[in-house]
Design a protein around this motif. Structure first.
Motif, PDB file in Angstrom:
ATOM      1  N   GLN A  39      42.872 -15.887  18.472  1.00 53.61           N
ATOM      2  CA  GLN A  39      43.775 -14.805  18.091  1.00 53.61           C
ATOM      3  C   GLN A  39      43.727 -13.677  19.120  1.00 53.61           C
ATOM      4  O   GLN A  39      42.693 -13.057  19.316  1.00 53.61           O
ATOM      5  CB  GLN A  39      43.335 -14.297  16.713  1.00 53.61           C
ATOM      6  CG  GLN A  39      44.404 -13.616  15.939  1.00 53.61           C
ATOM      7  CD  GLN A  39      43.922 -13.245  14.544  1.00 53.61           C
ATOM      8  OE1 GLN A  39      42.961 -12.491  14.408  1.00 53.61           O
ATOM      9  NE2 GLN A  39      44.565 -13.778  13.522  1.00 53.61           N
ATOM     10  N   LEU A  40      44.850 -13.440  19.783  1.00 57.50           N
ATOM     11  CA  LEU A  40      44.940 -12.392  20.790  1.00 57.50           C
ATOM     12  C   LEU A  40      45.692 -11.206  20.198  1.00 57.50           C
ATOM     13  O   LEU A  40      46.854 -11.329  19.802  1.00 57.50           O
ATOM     14  CB  LEU A  40      45.680 -12.899  22.031  1.00 57.50           C
ATOM     15  CG  LEU A  40      44.909 -13.835  22.958  1.00 57.50           C
ATOM     16  CD1 LEU A  40      44.582 -15.147  22.302  1.00 57.50           C
ATOM     17  CD2 LEU A  40      45.705 -14.070  24.218  1.00 57.50           C
ATOM     18  N   VAL A  58      47.214 -17.598  18.631  1.00 61.43           N
ATOM     19  CA  VAL A  58      48.106 -16.723  17.883  1.00 61.43           C
ATOM     20  C   VAL A  58      48.132 -15.381  18.607  1.00 61.43           C
ATOM     21  O   VAL A  58      47.092 -14.773  18.840  1.00 61.43           O
ATOM     22  CB  VAL A  58      47.619 -16.541  16.423  1.00 61.43           C
ATOM     23  CG1 VAL A  58      48.413 -15.462  15.723  1.00 61.43           C
ATOM     24  CG2 VAL A  58      47.701 -17.861  15.676  1.00 61.43           C
ATOM     25  N   HIS A  59      49.316 -14.952  18.987  1.00 59.40           N
ATOM     26  CA  HIS A  59      49.520 -13.661  19.649  1.00 59.40           C
ATOM     27  C   HIS A  59      50.056 -12.706  18.581  1.00 59.40           C
ATOM     28  O   HIS A  59      51.141 -12.931  18.046  1.00 59.40           O
ATOM     29  CB  HIS A  59      50.536 -13.793  20.787  1.00 59.40           C
ATOM     30  CG  HIS A  59      50.145 -14.810  21.811  1.00 59.40           C
ATOM     31  ND1 HIS A  59      49.551 -14.469  22.999  1.00 59.40           N
ATOM     32  CD2 HIS A  59      50.249 -16.166  21.825  1.00 59.40           C
ATOM     33  CE1 HIS A  59      49.322 -15.575  23.704  1.00 59.40           C
ATOM     34  NE2 HIS A  59      49.737 -16.612  23.010  1.00 59.40           N
ATOM     35  N   PRO A  92      49.816 -12.131  11.651  1.00 59.44           N
ATOM     36  CA  PRO A  92      50.177 -13.541  11.454  1.00 59.44           C
ATOM     37  C   PRO A  92      50.308 -13.878   9.975  1.00 59.44           C
ATOM     38  O   PRO A  92      49.792 -13.170   9.110  1.00 59.44           O
ATOM     39  CB  PRO A  92      49.022 -14.302  12.098  1.00 59.44           C
ATOM     40  CG  PRO A  92      47.882 -13.355  12.103  1.00 59.44           C
ATOM     41  CD  PRO A  92      48.467 -11.968  12.179  1.00 59.44           C
ATOM     42  N   GLU A  93      50.970 -15.002   9.730  1.00 64.03           N
ATOM     43  CA  GLU A  93      51.165 -15.454   8.360  1.00 64.03           C
ATOM     44  C   GLU A  93      49.869 -15.994   7.761  1.00 64.03           C
ATOM     45  O   GLU A  93      49.603 -15.812   6.579  1.00 64.03           O
ATOM     46  CB  GLU A  93      52.243 -16.536   8.336  1.00 64.03           C
ATOM     47  CG  GLU A  93      53.599 -16.020   8.776  1.00 64.03           C
ATOM     48  CD  GLU A  93      54.566 -17.131   9.159  1.00 64.03           C
ATOM     49  OE1 GLU A  93      54.169 -18.314   9.199  1.00 64.03           O
ATOM     50  OE2 GLU A  93      55.726 -16.797   9.435  1.00 64.03           O
ATOM     51  N   LYS A  94      49.061 -16.663   8.558  1.00 64.69           N
ATOM     52  CA  LYS A  94      47.821 -17.265   8.068  1.00 64.69           C
ATOM     53  C   LYS A  94      46.635 -16.337   8.277  1.00 64.69           C
ATOM     54  O   LYS A  94      46.540 -15.652   9.289  1.00 64.69           O
ATOM     55  CB  LYS A  94      47.527 -18.565   8.809  1.00 64.69           C
ATOM     56  CG  LYS A  94      48.486 -19.672   8.534  1.00 64.69           C
ATOM     57  CD  LYS A  94      48.074 -20.923   9.306  1.00 64.69           C
ATOM     58  CE  LYS A  94      49.097 -22.008   9.164  1.00 64.69           C
ATOM     59  NZ  LYS A  94      48.735 -23.179   9.968  1.00 64.69           N
ATOM     60  N   GLU A 117      40.662 -17.571   8.063  1.00 59.75           N
ATOM     61  CA  GLU A 117      40.092 -18.736   7.381  1.00 59.75           C
ATOM     62  C   GLU A 117      41.105 -19.877   7.315  1.00 59.75           C
ATOM     63  O   GLU A 117      40.777 -21.027   7.633  1.00 59.75           O
ATOM     64  CB  GLU A 117      39.647 -18.355   5.968  1.00 59.75           C
ATOM     65  CG  GLU A 117      39.060 -19.507   5.190  1.00 59.75           C
ATOM     66  CD  GLU A 117      38.571 -19.118   3.805  1.00 59.75           C
ATOM     67  OE1 GLU A 117      38.316 -20.032   2.996  1.00 59.75           O
ATOM     68  OE2 GLU A 117      38.434 -17.905   3.516  1.00 59.75           O
ATOM     69  N   ASP A 118      42.343 -19.580   6.915  1.00 59.16           N
ATOM     70  CA  ASP A 118      43.366 -20.622   6.804  1.00 59.16           C
ATOM     71  C   ASP A 118      43.649 -21.280   8.159  1.00 59.16           C
ATOM     72  O   ASP A 118      43.808 -22.492   8.243  1.00 59.16           O
ATOM     73  CB  ASP A 118      44.658 -20.061   6.218  1.00 59.16           C
ATOM     74  CG  ASP A 118      44.535 -19.715   4.739  1.00 59.16           C
ATOM     75  OD1 ASP A 118      43.607 -20.226   4.080  1.00 59.16           O
ATOM     76  OD2 ASP A 118      45.367 -18.922   4.249  1.00 59.16           O
ATOM     77  N   TRP A 119      43.714 -20.471   9.221  1.00 64.18           N
ATOM     78  CA  TRP A 119      43.970 -21.040  10.548  1.00 64.18           C
ATOM     79  C   TRP A 119      42.870 -22.021  10.927  1.00 64.18           C
ATOM     80  O   TRP A 119      43.125 -23.128  11.394  1.00 64.18           O
ATOM     81  CB  TRP A 119      44.091 -19.946  11.603  1.00 64.18           C
ATOM     82  CG  TRP A 119      44.478 -20.473  12.943  1.00 64.18           C
ATOM     83  CD1 TRP A 119      45.741 -20.567  13.449  1.00 64.18           C
ATOM     84  CD2 TRP A 119      43.606 -21.003  13.957  1.00 64.18           C
ATOM     85  NE1 TRP A 119      45.707 -21.123  14.709  1.00 64.18           N
ATOM     86  CE2 TRP A 119      44.412 -21.406  15.038  1.00 64.18           C
ATOM     87  CE3 TRP A 119      42.233 -21.194  14.059  1.00 64.18           C
ATOM     88  CZ2 TRP A 119      43.880 -21.963  16.206  1.00 64.18           C
ATOM     89  CZ3 TRP A 119      41.712 -21.760  15.209  1.00 64.18           C
ATOM     90  CH2 TRP A 119      42.534 -22.131  16.262  1.00 64.18           C
ATOM     91  N   HIS A 120      41.613 -21.601  10.732  1.00 67.64           N
ATOM     92  CA  HIS A 120      40.483 -22.467  11.080  1.00 67.64           C
ATOM     93  C   HIS A 120      40.474 -23.740  10.226  1.00 67.64           C
ATOM     94  O   HIS A 120      40.169 -24.825  10.728  1.00 67.64           O
ATOM     95  CB  HIS A 120      39.159 -21.724  10.943  1.00 67.64           C
ATOM     96  CG  HIS A 120      38.854 -20.850  12.100  1.00 67.64           C
ATOM     97  ND1 HIS A 120      39.369 -19.574  12.219  1.00 67.64           N
ATOM     98  CD2 HIS A 120      38.112 -21.054  13.209  1.00 67.64           C
ATOM     99  CE1 HIS A 120      38.942 -19.042  13.351  1.00 67.64           C
ATOM    100  NE2 HIS A 120      38.182 -19.916  13.973  1.00 67.64           N
ATOM    101  N   LYS A 121      40.807 -23.622   8.956  1.00 66.68           N
ATOM    102  CA  LYS A 121      40.848 -24.811   8.094  1.00 66.68           C
ATOM    103  C   LYS A 121      41.959 -25.752   8.540  1.00 66.68           C
ATOM    104  O   LYS A 121      41.748 -26.967   8.615  1.00 66.68           O
ATOM    105  CB  LYS A 121      41.019 -24.406   6.637  1.00 66.68           C
ATOM    106  CG  LYS A 121      39.737 -23.847   6.037  1.00 66.68           C
ATOM    107  CD  LYS A 121      39.913 -23.454   4.592  1.00 66.68           C
ATOM    108  CE  LYS A 121      38.581 -22.984   4.007  1.00 66.68           C
ATOM    109  NZ  LYS A 121      38.733 -22.548   2.610  1.00 66.68           N
ATOM    110  N   ASP A 122      43.132 -25.213   8.850  1.00 69.49           N
ATOM    111  CA  ASP A 122      44.244 -26.054   9.311  1.00 69.49           C
ATOM    112  C   ASP A 122      43.928 -26.730  10.633  1.00 69.49           C
ATOM    113  O   ASP A 122      44.367 -27.852  10.893  1.00 69.49           O
ATOM    114  CB  ASP A 122      45.533 -25.230   9.441  1.00 69.49           C
ATOM    115  CG  ASP A 122      46.128 -24.855   8.097  1.00 69.49           C
ATOM    116  OD1 ASP A 122      45.639 -25.347   7.060  1.00 69.49           O
ATOM    117  OD2 ASP A 122      47.083 -24.043   8.083  1.00 69.49           O
TER     118      ASP A 122
END
Length: 142
Positions: A4-5, A100-101, A126-128, A131-136
């Motif tokens: 995540q930037l 994710v920018h 961001p939308e996620k 935690e959700d990003w890492h899980k996805d």
């Protein structure tokens, strides 16, 4: 995983040599600190563009008072999470499959984001969740 930037002016000015900062996510209870007397605390003032107001951020940015290195961000609004700055980590970190920018609305005019074909971009958040990003991405470590 450093995915995540953040291009907001606060992160950029405190940690963003490239025009952005990369915050990691960790469980607060995992933090171990030695030399606590050399820690500084910075709380940014956040300007609200729409309401012409300014408030003190609840986010606590810690840094080394000896060398000036930014170390982590903690926000008591989410007491279980701590966000170390990737730039403060000396050990190897994994390369994210995509990034994710975020906060591109506040990007400096001289910054040209390097946005990959699988990257997501957001003017604000961001939308996620982290935690959700890492899980996805199948990178979540509980």
């Amino acid at each position: 995983m450093p995915y995540q930037l953040c291009y907001c002016s606060i992160c950029r000015k405190q940690q963003g040599g490239g025009g952005y900062a990369i915050n990691l996510a960790a469980v607060t209870s995992s933090l171990r600190v030695e030399g606590g007397s050399t820690l500084g605390l910075y709380r940014a003032r956040i300007e609200d563009d729409e309401h012409a107001s300014c408030e003190l951020s609840s986010g606590e940015r810690r840094f080394c008072t000896r060398c000036g290195s930014g170390l982590w961000l903690f926000d008591p609004s989410w007491p279980d999470l701590i966000h170390p700055f990737a730039s403060a980590i000396d050990t190897e970190l994994p390369v994210a499959p995509s990034r994710v920018h975020l906060m591109l609305k506040y990007k400096a005019s001289w910054v040209v984001p390097d946005i990959g074909p699988d990257d997501a971009t957001f003017d604000l958040y961001p939308e996620k969740s982290i935690e959700d990003w890492h899980k996805d991405a199948r990178q979540w470590v509980a």
